[in-house]
Design a protein around this motif. Structure first.
Motif, PDB file in Angstrom:
ATOM      1  N   MET A 132      20.078 -31.422  -1.679  1.00  0.00           N
ATOM      2  CA  MET A 132      20.983 -31.199  -2.798  1.00  0.00           C
ATOM      3  C   MET A 132      20.663 -32.055  -4.023  1.00  0.00           C
ATOM      4  O   MET A 132      20.978 -31.687  -5.135  1.00  0.00           O
ATOM      5  N   GLN A 133      20.079 -33.203  -3.766  1.00  0.00           N
ATOM      6  CA  GLN A 133      19.876 -34.117  -4.892  1.00  0.00           C
ATOM      7  C   GLN A 133      18.465 -34.019  -5.455  1.00  0.00           C
ATOM      8  O   GLN A 133      17.926 -34.977  -6.006  1.00  0.00           O
ATOM      9  N   HIS A 139      16.940 -33.394  -7.945  1.00  0.00           N
ATOM     10  CA  HIS A 139      16.779 -33.292  -9.382  1.00  0.00           C
ATOM     11  C   HIS A 139      16.168 -34.576  -9.900  1.00  0.00           C
ATOM     12  O   HIS A 139      15.999 -35.544  -9.173  1.00  0.00           O
ATOM     13  N   LYS A 170      30.745 -28.280  -5.693  1.00  0.00           N
ATOM     14  CA  LYS A 170      29.428 -28.363  -6.323  1.00  0.00           C
ATOM     15  C   LYS A 170      29.106 -29.762  -6.826  1.00  0.00           C
ATOM     16  O   LYS A 170      28.000 -29.998  -7.306  1.00  0.00           O
ATOM     17  N   ILE A 171      30.062 -30.666  -6.733  1.00  0.00           N
ATOM     18  CA  ILE A 171      29.773 -32.024  -7.193  1.00  0.00           C
ATOM     19  C   ILE A 171      28.641 -32.656  -6.396  1.00  0.00           C
ATOM     20  O   ILE A 171      27.981 -33.564  -6.862  1.00  0.00           O
ATOM     21  N   PHE A 172      28.404 -32.140  -5.207  1.00  0.00           N
ATOM     22  CA  PHE A 172      27.346 -32.752  -4.402  1.00  0.00           C
ATOM     23  C   PHE A 172      25.970 -32.371  -4.898  1.00  0.00           C
ATOM     24  O   PHE A 172      24.991 -32.991  -4.549  1.00  0.00           O
ATOM     25  N   ASN A 173      25.914 -31.326  -5.659  1.00  0.00           N
ATOM     26  CA  ASN A 173      24.629 -30.943  -6.228  1.00  0.00           C
ATOM     27  C   ASN A 173      24.299 -31.758  -7.462  1.00  0.00           C
ATOM     28  O   ASN A 173      23.163 -31.857  -7.859  1.00  0.00           O
ATOM     29  N   GLU A 174      25.344 -32.295  -8.057  1.00  0.00           N
ATOM     30  CA  GLU A 174      25.119 -33.054  -9.267  1.00  0.00           C
ATOM     31  C   GLU A 174      24.721 -34.493  -8.938  1.00  0.00           C
ATOM     32  O   GLU A 174      24.796 -34.920  -7.795  1.00  0.00           O
ATOM     33  N   GLN A 175      24.342 -35.197  -9.975  1.00  0.00           N
ATOM     34  CA  GLN A 175      24.031 -36.589  -9.756  1.00  0.00           C
ATOM     35  C   GLN A 175      25.312 -37.359  -9.532  1.00  0.00           C
ATOM     36  O   GLN A 175      26.327 -37.059 -10.161  1.00  0.00           O
ATOM     37  N   PHE A 176      25.208 -38.334  -8.691  1.00  0.00           N
ATOM     38  CA  PHE A 176      26.422 -39.074  -8.325  1.00  0.00           C
ATOM     39  C   PHE A 176      26.713 -40.133  -9.375  1.00  0.00           C
ATOM     40  O   PHE A 176      26.558 -41.315  -9.143  1.00  0.00           O
ATOM     41  N   LEU A 231      19.436 -30.255   4.009  1.00  0.00           N
ATOM     42  CA  LEU A 231      19.830 -30.073   2.606  1.00  0.00           C
ATOM     43  C   LEU A 231      18.969 -30.906   1.668  1.00  0.00           C
ATOM     44  O   LEU A 231      18.522 -31.989   2.010  1.00  0.00           O
ATOM     45  N   MET A 234      23.616 -40.762   2.229  1.00  0.00           N
ATOM     46  CA  MET A 234      23.181 -39.731   1.292  1.00  0.00           C
ATOM     47  C   MET A 234      22.223 -38.753   1.949  1.00  0.00           C
ATOM     48  O   MET A 234      22.061 -37.629   1.485  1.00  0.00           O
ATOM     49  N   ILE A 292      23.248 -35.195   2.625  1.00  0.00           N
ATOM     50  CA  ILE A 292      23.124 -34.085   1.684  1.00  0.00           C
ATOM     51  C   ILE A 292      21.725 -33.984   1.098  1.00  0.00           C
ATOM     52  O   ILE A 292      21.410 -33.022   0.418  1.00  0.00           O
TER      53      ILE A 292
END
Lengths: 586, 984
Positions: B875-876, B878, A512-518, B873, A461, A464
């Motif tokens: 990205m997470q 949040h 953009k799924i990588f910006n969201e929570q997994f 990055l 992880m 990203i």
């Protein structure tokens, strides 16, 4: 006598003088005469000559006529080689003469197979196979046990493999009605084909073929490449269609020449010659011996193993031929489904597949599947598998047709959660890197795959979501062949961020799924494999339109409007430069 | 612990405040006087409480149902009830309702006593009377208030307000034409006396005669009549007075009329109609003064003589009427200052930009639907007006068309061709009268006329936007004309070039006709003059094309440069606003026009830039007009392209790269649609198609490369604003650099190449530059006409060098475009590597080399910036997601009796069912009780009757018995007497 008869018949025949219809009538007449009495046997010669006519109609009529002439003789045993061939015996002479003509006829039929006329090829094949049936039936009754007229069949197979004009109807006829349907025809075809190919390659016959080969085959030495290519093409064309390979012994129930022994009676097969040439159907025994089938009571044609054996032989022979790229790919495409399951020893393909895997490019991708089957089902241990897999991610990978197939396997290979994170990171990074130069359809495959990998390997992880203060430069070494040394884990997936800005809206959205929570456990890769430009285009076109298409904010000034206008008059419009199109002249 | 009954009584009394320190008794008098809750309310309260205590204290009133099992959380109803109480209540209720009904059964009519307090046994008769009195008063006061205007409630007559009566009089006997104040109606006092005939006692002393005797009725009436007459006279007098004042005012007005600035009609007529020439001004002024003086004189005389001139009055009235009917000066927008105009422009652009940005981000563009709609509408209208170039057409020029054309034919030749500066035409616009210039623009005027038509039609429904639109149009007009200039000028030159290239093989019939025409004339001026003449002869009306063939026949023989004019006229003639059928016609025409563009972009020997430049504007306008239909047309084209490409890819006969026509079409799309949208109905598929071209077509020739480069450039154009990534374009540019490089520059092994762009398995020999003479090859620009040349003729270094230079140039632009991408360096790794290698090639000419070096340097720099500026990055970044919880949901205060059904519908249904059951049970019970009550009641009545009867019988019997007894006694006495008598 024969000469005299021929002379008489020749006087009658003047094909050039008569039109075809007359000739066909003539043929009918001749045939009837032969059927009526033996005195007209010489008509056969005329008929054989008609078989070499220019008109296909004449040939067609003639060969059917001859078939009708010979078939009763065959079943009556009139063509049976006399036991004692004495020159004086009149009857024997006639028989021998008939035999000669019969063989001539057969040869002619084989050459007809080579004619470019599909309308002749198919009936010729039919006649030949019918003759085989008759001959086998006759021989079987003679010997009292099942017999297959393989001698004739060998010629047919040879003719088929060397056929210069393999037409689609012929191929279909043979493969669908005979080869794919009848177990004995398949069996003997495989056997004969292997023999013919091996001979053509000029290699030593296989160990189990100790028996004397036919005269032609005795001369060793490689055939010219053109011929090899022809054989390869024909053989592959036929073999490719083989889908009905039996998987169980009880499936062996369709026989062209009659069930070898329905009552499971086992008889010794003598080496006695029933056929019309010296070498005889003998490999049957060899095979039974070879497989220590002394205990096996059943006829070899009823043993699945034998079928598999000849299948294997045929393919190994075929694979030794110099492959063209197309056939290579086709072979690799079917290898895991139609070849490996039927091989008695799948490991024989190991070298072939390994070589293919190392060949690089599309071939490697295709070989992967076969190799995968060998690894998973047949215990093949493959060193440096992942490194080689990593190497397969080359610049053209995303653009080749077989990428979907490849990625579905990659998904399986990388599915183990026990793989080292460094390795997985290297794969992820490499895919992302390639994604930067990929068509949208491939990117759409990569993204869910990377998601799945990230989800499976939480260590990755950091690709990203790294620490903000860590090193800025990309530590990933794209040129490093070893995924473990590529140092990918310390890098970041900027590529994916860039792909979020891809021109295709669905790609951008997916990225953009990588910006969201997994939150999603994993994506099903199958849903993403079948996209192409065409499907994506169709999706866009057929999408339900809501509202009107947005028009450009500014009305166009023109299609190509030059920015500088004043120079145009003096120097001509050649110098008018359209802004943004500096390298163009309009 | 159970306390004794006495204790409990005490404590509850204390609680209620009946005894103890807070009780009323314990309060001091002072406290009681103060605001303590005392008096009746408190007493009532206490009474209630005591009653309550009384009830609560009596355990025999209570009935408790013992539960067999105690269940936690279950509330059971009716555990303790008060059966007597509830029975009593029920009985009471029944007596009130059911009993009444029962008693009224089989009876019709009756008198209901609704007097207040009649049923209340608690009230004493005095209280009842008092209450009734107050009620009566109240109701009267309420009723009187409707008519009571003044505060004269004290004036009553027999208890009724007289104010109401006065009002009534006024309404009934009012003389409507009189003033309210002093109408000569019968005076209120008179009415109140006489009309209420019977009220003799009310007549005051004034009603008596002088001699003291009361007036007779006749006298009174006479008086009334006299009074009313007097009032009438008075009113008339007043009216006359007012009239006099008005007249006076009018007269005075005459005096100040001159000041107001309008002369009367007669004076007006005497005035000269025409405005005087400046030279005549002084004399005219003098004359005017004289006339005015005369007029004044005359009026004065008239007034003095006292005759009101009829004429004069009329003129005044007329004037007034005119004024009334005169069109009011519309409030006009204040002329905007330059800053304001600029500001507006800025705002408009900002709004458009905002909408575009939203679409770019993949959101719907409707920020503010109203605003947006307005904007769209305007945009939609604008181009139509724009394109018709009607903005300077003065209205009275509508009919000047014919003369313009006639004059034009003669005079046009005198004008130097090819010189029609737009400035001049704008002067035409300013002073309309000078028509010396008009001859120049004869065909332009056709446009004007058409434009007018269109404008008129548009004015109908877009009135409110007109002002703005006009502004806009004026703003745009300059551009439009400069465009039109181009279209007018270029063809003249083109025709000469066509002449030069006459021997070119692929000239279609149209252009060959043109070439023939031009071939006839050998002097340039003559050619253009002819062309101009031809243009002048263009018909003004055309049928609306129904197919491409039809369109071709329409424009057959018409010069290419005039085709836009033809299109223009067709569009104006069949403008959708003119007739509903026109919309369909336009819908047919739209794809034809596209097809035509498609065709001429290849069929012409020379790429018809000028014609296309104008046509694309027509297409833009039509696209905005036709909306959805246009979209489906365009999509149809794209679909055809796509299937063609598929076929090419499968068959492999052609490379599949689009040639001039398709490229041109794609360019048109980019021009008319908003290309920056995240998702666009047309642009998205178009881009997919373009990337497919770039990604899947096999490069086979320099032409293919040129086509690809053009596609890359198109993509660049499309993405100028949104800056989205197009991997295919970068790939294509890099790989074409590799293909074009001279042999030996790059190794054969594709894996050795830098970057990760794909390399196709192509035959490079047709593409590679030959080193021979390469140094002397100059860098030229690629031409769009290249696509018409044969492949073989393109296999020259000139084209290859041009292609390479173009590729480097476009690559450079892409690099600038993508400079902000985080993966910039990765993206441009390949191209940069290729460029690095190419720079080292010594065979290139210096110009090409410098181009390559420049590109390489820039990309390198950008790469440096990019890698320096990027960070790992995040990205997470949040909020952390809470782990999904599967703990069952706890209910606060859970009860077994409640239903916690998550299914709302089911729970509601259940609720209803329960309610129904309960109600049913209750109803049955009530009915049963009712029946019992009725039975009981009947029994009671029966018993009463029986007892009454019995009593009656008894009474009778006893009477009879008494009688009998008396009789007996008498008989006995008689007997005894008899006996006595006997004895005696």
């Amino acid at each position: 006598m024969a000469v005299a008869k021929r002379n008489r018949s020749e006087t009658k025949v003047d094909p050039s003088a008569k039109n075809i219809k007359d000739t066909v009538e003539q043929i009918r007449l001749l045939e009837r005469q032969v059927a009526e009495s033996k005195t007209h046997l010489n008509n056969i010669v005329t008929l054989i000559q008609y078989c070499e006519d220019d008109s296909s109609k004449v040939i067609h009529a003639a060969m059917h006529a001859l078939f009708r002439v010979f078939s009763p003789m065959l079943s009556r045993g009139e063509l049976q080689k006399p036991k004692k061939a004495t020159a004086e015996d009149k009857k024997a002479t006639v028989t021998l003469w008939l035999r000669d003509n019969y063989v001539k006829y057969l040869n002619r039929m084989c050459t007809i197979l080579d004619l470019p006329e599909a309308g002749l090829q198919v009936p010729a094949l039919k006649i030949l196979l019918d003759l085989i049936k008759l001959e086998s039936a006759h021989l079987s009754t003679l010997s009292g046990s099942h017999h297959f007229a393989n001698d004739l069949y060998l010629n047919v197979v040879d003719a088929l493999l060397n056929c210069n004009n393999m037409s689609a109807p012929l191929l279909d006829e043979f493969t669908q009605k005979y080869f794919g349907f009848y177990d004995d025809l398949r069996f003997y075809f495989l056997k004969n084909a292997a023999q013919i190919i091996n001979f053509a390659i000029g290699s030593k016959p296989k160990k189990d073929n100790k028996t004397p080969q036919s005269k032609k085959q005795k001369t060793t030495g490689q055939a010219p490449p053109a011929k090899l290519a022809l054989i390869l093409e024909n053989a592959f064309a036929i073999m490719e269609t083989l889908k009905s390979m039996p998987t169980e012994a009880k499936e062996l129930d369709e026989f062209w020449t009659g069930n070898p022994d329905p009552n499971n009676e086992k008889k010794d097969y003598t080496g006695e010659s029933f056929g019309f040439s010296e070498d005889e159907d003998d490999t049957v025994e060899d095979l039974t011996k070879d497989t220590s089938a002394a205990h096996v009571k059943r006829h070899p044609l009823l043993t699945l193993f034998n079928h598999r054996r000849v299948f294997s032989d045929c393919w190994t022979a075929l694979l030794r031929l110099p492959f063209t790229a197309v056939i290579y790919k086709k072979t690799l495409l079917i290898v895991h489904k139609r070849i490996i399951p039927h091989l008695p020893q799948p490991t024989v393909l190991m070298d072939f597949l390994t070589d293919s895997y190392n060949a690089g490019g599309a071939i490697s991708l295709l070989a992967l599947k076969g190799l995968f089957v060998l690894i998973t089902e047949h215990n093949l241990d493959y060193p440096d598998f992942f490194q080689k897999l990593y190497m397969l991610f080359d610049r053209n990978l995303m653009h080749v047709k077989y990428r979907a197939r490849f990625f579905s396997q990659v998904d399986i290979f990388l599915s183990s959660p026990l793989l080292p994170a460094q390795l997985v990171a290297a794969f992820i990074k490499r895919m992302a890197r390639l994604g930067l130069s990929s068509p949208p359809a491939s990117i759409v495959i990569i993204i869910p795959l990377i998601y799945n990998l990230l989800k499976r390997h939480p260590t990755c992880m950091q690709l990203i979501h790294g620490k903000a203060d860590s090193e800025k430069n990309d530590s990933y070494d794209a040129l490093q062949d070893d995924p473990m040394k590529s140092n990918a884990l310390q890098s970041s997936l900027w590529e994916l961020q860039t792909l979020q800005n891809h021109v295709a809206p669905n790609v951008a959205t997916l990225a953009k799924i990588f910006n969201e929570q997994f939150t999603k456990p994993s994506y099903n890769l199958e849903d993403f494999l079948d996209h192409t430009y065409a499907t994506m285009f169709q999706n866009e076109i057929t999408k339900k339109r809501k509202g009107e298409a947005a028009i450009a904010v500014d009305a166009p000034k023109g299609l190509f409007v030059a920015a500088v206008e004043e120079t145009a008059e003096e120097e001509g419009e050649q110098d008018a430069v359209v802004p943004g199109w500096e390298s163009w002249v309009f | 612990m159970a306390k004794s009954a006495l204790y409990r009584l005490k404590s509850s009394l204390k609680e209620a405040g009946a005894i103890g320190p807070n009780s009323r008794a314990s309060l001091s008098k002072k406290d009681r006087k103060k605001g303590r809750p005392t008096a009746a309310s408190a007493k009532n309260d206490l009474n209630k409480k005591l009653a309550h205590i009384k009830e609560a204290m009596n355990p025999f009133e209570m009935k408790v149902t013992r539960q067999k099992y105690d269940i936690l959380g279950r509330k059971t109803k009716g555990v303790d009830g008060k059966p007597t109480l509830s029975k009593q209540v029920g009985e009471e209720n029944r007596r009130k309702t059911l009993l009444q009904e029962l008693q009224k059964k089989n009876k019709a009519g009756g008198v209901i006593d609704k007097r207040f307090g009649e049923d209340n046994p608690n009230m004493t008769p005095e209280e009842k009377m008092l209450e009734r009195f107050t009620r009566e008063k109240q109701s009267r006061a309420k009723g009187g208030a409707i008519f009571n205007l003044e505060e004269e409630s004290d004036l009553t007559h027999y208890g009724q307000s007289l104010a109401g009566l006065n009002d009534f009089d006024e309404d009934g006997l009012g003389y409507s034409d009189d003033d309210d104040e002093n109408r000569g109606a019968i005076g209120g006092d008179i009415v109140s006396h006489s009309h209420f005939g019977g009220f003799d006692e009310a007549t005051g002393p004034e009603e008596t005669h002088e001699d003291g005797r009361p007036k007779t009725k006749a006298e009174v009436m006479k008086e009334v009549i006299a009074k009313s007459k007097f009032h009438k006279h008075e009113r008339q007098k007043e009216k006359e007075e007012i009239d006099d004042i008005t007249k006076e005012l009018d007269d005075e007005l005459e005096g100040i009329r001159g000041l107001l600035g309008f002369a009367d009609q007669a004076a007006e007529e005497r005035r000269p109609k025409r405005a005087p020439l400046p030279s005549q001004k002084s004399t005219v002024n003098r004359a005017l003064d004289r006339i005015a003086d005369e007029e004044n004189e005359r009026q004065k005389q008239d007034r003095e003589s006292g005759i009101l001139d009829k004429d004069f009055d009329d003129s005044y009235d007329k004037h007034i009427r005119e004024l009334a009917f005169d069109r009011r000066a519309k409030p006009q927008d204040r002329l905007k200052t330059e800053e304001e105009i600029a500001q507006e422009e800025v705002e408009k652009l900002e709004k458009a930009e905002k909408a575009r940005k939203r679409r770019m981000d993949g959101l719907s563009d409707e920020v503010d639907p109203k605003e947006q709609g307005g904007f769209k509408k305007r945009r939609k209208a604008t181009p139509a007006a724009d394109d018709l170039d009607d903005d300077f057409a003065p209205e009275d020029d509508l009919f000047g068309l014919g003369t313009g054309m006639n004059v034009g034919e003669e005079e046009f030749k005198g004008v130097k061709p090819g010189r029609m500066p737009s400035k001049k035409r704008r002067t035409v616009k300013v002073d309309v009268d000078s028509d010396s210039e008009e001859a120049e623009e004869d065909d332009e005027e056709g446009d004007e006329e058409d434009g007018d038509e269109e404008e008129i039609s548009e004015e109908e429904d877009e009135d409110e936007e007109d002002d703005e639109e006009d502004d806009e149009e004026e703003g745009d007009s300059e551009d439009d004309f400069s465009d039109l200039d181009m279209t007018m000028e270029r063809p003249s030159k083109k025709s000469t070039t066509a002449e030069d290239e006459e021997d070119e093989d692929d000239v279609n019939d149209m252009s060959s006709a043109k070439a023939k025409k031009s071939a006839k004339s050998d002097k340039k001026t003559k050619v253009t003059a002819d062309a101009a003449a031809a243009a002048a002869e263009l018909p003004f009306t055309f049928p609306c094309p129904t197919s491409l063939g039809h369109f071709m026949t329409i424009i057959d023989g018409i010069d290419m440069k005039d085709v836009p004019t033809v299109v223009h006229r067709i569009r104006a003639l069949y403008h959708p606003k003119l007739s509903p059928q026109n919309k369909e016609k336009m819908q047919v025409f739209y794809p034809i026009l596209l097809d035509y563009i498609f065709q001429i972009s290849v069929s012409e020997t020379k790429f018809p830039t000028a014609a296309l430049n104008t046509l694309v504007r027509h297409i833009y306008a039509m696209t905005s007009q036709l909306g959805d239909h246009a979209t489906s047309c365009v999509l149809g084209f794209l679909e055809a392209f796509e299937s063609e490409l598929q076929m090419d890819l499968v068959s492999g006969a052609r490379s599949g790269f689009p040639m001039g026509d398709k490229l041109c079409f794609l360019r048109v799309l980019g021009q008319i649609y908003s290309t920056s949208d995240f998702q666009h109905q047309v642009i998205t598929p178009a881009q997919l198609l373009m990337s497919q071209y770039l990604g899947q077509c096999q490069v086979g020739s320099v032409k293919d490369i040129a086509s690809g480069l053009m596609l890359c450039n198109l993509f660049l154009d499309y993405q100028t604003l949104s800056k989205r990534v197009v991997p295919e374009a970068i790939n294509f540019l890099s790989s074409s650099l590799v293909y074009l490089a001279p042999k030996g520059t790059f190794s054969e092994d594709v894996l050795e190449l830098p970057g990760s762009f794909p390399i196709q398995d192509v035959n490079i020999s047709a593409l590679q530059m030959t080193t021979k003479g390469l140094k002397s090859v100059k860098v030229e620009r690629l031409s769009i006409d290249m696509f018409k040349l044969k492949d073989a003729s393109l296999e020259k270094n000139t084209y290859r060098v041009a292609a390479m230079s173009a590729a480097a140039d476009i690559l450079h632009k892409y690099a600038i475009l993508y400079a902000s991408m985080t993966a910039f360096s990765e993206m441009f790794q390949g191209p940069l590597g290729v460029l690095e290698k190419l720079v080292t090639v010594s065979d290139f000419s210096s110009s090409l080399k410098s181009q390559l070096t420049k590109t390489q340097d820039r990309i390198q720099k950008l790469q440096g910036f990019s890698t320096d500026s990027r960070t790992p990055l995040q990205m997470q970044a949040h909020k952390p997601v809470p782990i999904a919880s599967y703990v069952p949901k706890f209910e606060e205060g859970y009860s077994l009796d409640k239903h916690y059904d998550p299914d709302v519908e089911r729970s509601q249904a259940h609720k209803l069912e329960v309610q129904y059951k309960k109600e049913k049970k209750g109803a049955i019970r009530e009915l049963r009780k009712d029946a019992q009550f009725v039975a009981r009641e009947k029994l009671r009545v029966q018993r009463e009757k029986d007892t009454e009867y019995n009593a009656k019988i008894k009474g009778i019997m006893s009477g009879l018995e008494a009688d009998q007894g008396e009789k007996n006694a008498e008989a006995r006495m008689k007997k005894a007497k008899k006996m006595k008598g006997k004895r005696n």
